[in-house]
Design an enzyme around this catalytic site. Sequence first.
Site, short mmCIF file in Angstrom:
data_model
loop_
_atom_site.label_atom_id
_atom_site.label_comp_id
_atom_site.label_asym_id
_atom_site.label_seq_id
_atom_site.Cartn_x
_atom_site.Cartn_y
_atom_site.Cartn_z
N HIS A 132 0.84 -1.20 0.00
CA HIS A 132 0.00 0.00 0.00
C HIS A 132 0.87 1.24 0.00
CE1 HIS A 132 0.71 -0.71 4.30
NE2 HIS A 132 0.21 0.46 4.61
N HIS A 176 1.36 3.89 2.04
CA HIS A 176 1.91 4.62 3.19
C HIS A 176 3.43 4.74 3.12
CE1 HIS A 176 -1.87 3.89 5.88
NE2 HIS A 176 -1.98 4.99 5.14
N ASP A 208 5.79 4.37 5.24
CA ASP A 208 6.63 3.30 5.80
C ASP A 208 6.53 2.00 4.99
OD1 ASP A 208 3.94 3.19 6.90
OD2 ASP A 208 4.67 1.63 8.28
N HIS A 209 5.88 2.08 3.82
CA HIS A 209 5.78 0.92 2.93
C HIS A 209 6.26 1.22 1.51
CE1 HIS A 209 3.56 -1.52 5.89
NE2 HIS A 209 3.28 -0.31 6.35
N HIS A 251 -7.43 -1.02 5.79
CA HIS A 251 -6.39 -0.11 6.30
C HIS A 251 -6.24 1.07 5.35
CE1 HIS A 251 -2.65 1.11 8.22
NE2 HIS A 251 -2.01 0.99 7.08
N ASP A 263 -0.16 -4.20 6.21
CA ASP A 263 -0.84 -3.72 7.42
C ASP A 263 -2.29 -4.18 7.46
OD1 ASP A 263 1.51 -2.45 8.05
OD2 ASP A 263 0.76 -0.41 7.77
N HIS A 266 4.63 -5.08 10.76
CA HIS A 266 5.02 -4.38 12.00
C HIS A 266 5.17 -5.36 13.16
CE1 HIS A 266 4.43 -0.12 10.74
NE2 HIS A 266 3.54 -0.65 9.91
FE FE Z 1 2.68 0.42 8.20
ZN ZN Z 2 0.08 1.39 6.63
#
Ligand code: FE
Ligand code: ZN
Length: 256
Positions: free
Chosen positions: A57, A59, A61-62, A115, A134, A172
């Site tokens: 996805h 985000h 952090d991805h 998410h 996530d 995570h």
């Molecule tokens: Fe994440």
């Molecule tokens: Zn995420």
Amino acid sequence: MSDLQIRQFPCLSDNYGFLVHDPDTGETATIDTPDADRILAEAEAAGWTITQIWNTHHHFDHAGGNAAIRAATGAKIIAPGYDAHRIPDIGLKVGDGDTVNLGTHAARVHYTPGHTLGHVCYHFADDGLAFVGDTLFALGCGRLFEGSPQQMWASLSRLAGWPDETRIYCAHEYTQANAAFAVTVDPDNRDLAAYAAQVEAERARGEPTVPTTIGAEKAANPFLRAADPAIRKHLRLETADNAEVFAEIRRRKDAF
Ligand code: FE
Ligand code: ZN
């Protein structure tokens, strides 16, 4: 056909990076790009060259390390078509039911909104493992930033249909905090109590709790257990539908 090799390592504060390598062809994918420098260093240490970036996805952090890894390696970006407006330079846009190949190994793309609205999971069914970003966490699930509880419940239900022994690589390390919450909605679940004790011990030794398995999550993760009579009774939602029960568990977790 040789087994896939997986290298898992911490990134940022609580993400995991994953490199997946097919020894027969040399193809290597990074699953998401939480930290470009760290991922490139891990690939070098393994003697692998990253040829593909698979995003779950959009985000940061991805997908935040996509550009740096692509600049360093020329890797092809494989990402949800839904996110084409917010993940640059996608080389292969994927959606539900597509197959993505890593050398001789094939992963099926599962569209799992909740998410985010573009989220996908990658399931290597023949290898018995999946990268779920996530969507599903060990004893938890992703927050509903974009999707509805109904969408997330449908997404999680789809993952719950995979074989129990499927290894689940979540993005995570949230398991200890998830366990502390889970026991508040499912206090009499012995599988959960045993799982929580195991997590405590693993974290005390500095070990990851990821990957988990579908079977372990079905037995203990309240977000997969909205149909469970004990949880429904505890929440006083005996007659609600599963998505409503799920929504209440998610609400409580957000406020926990
Ligand atoms: Fe994440
Ligand atoms: Zn995420």
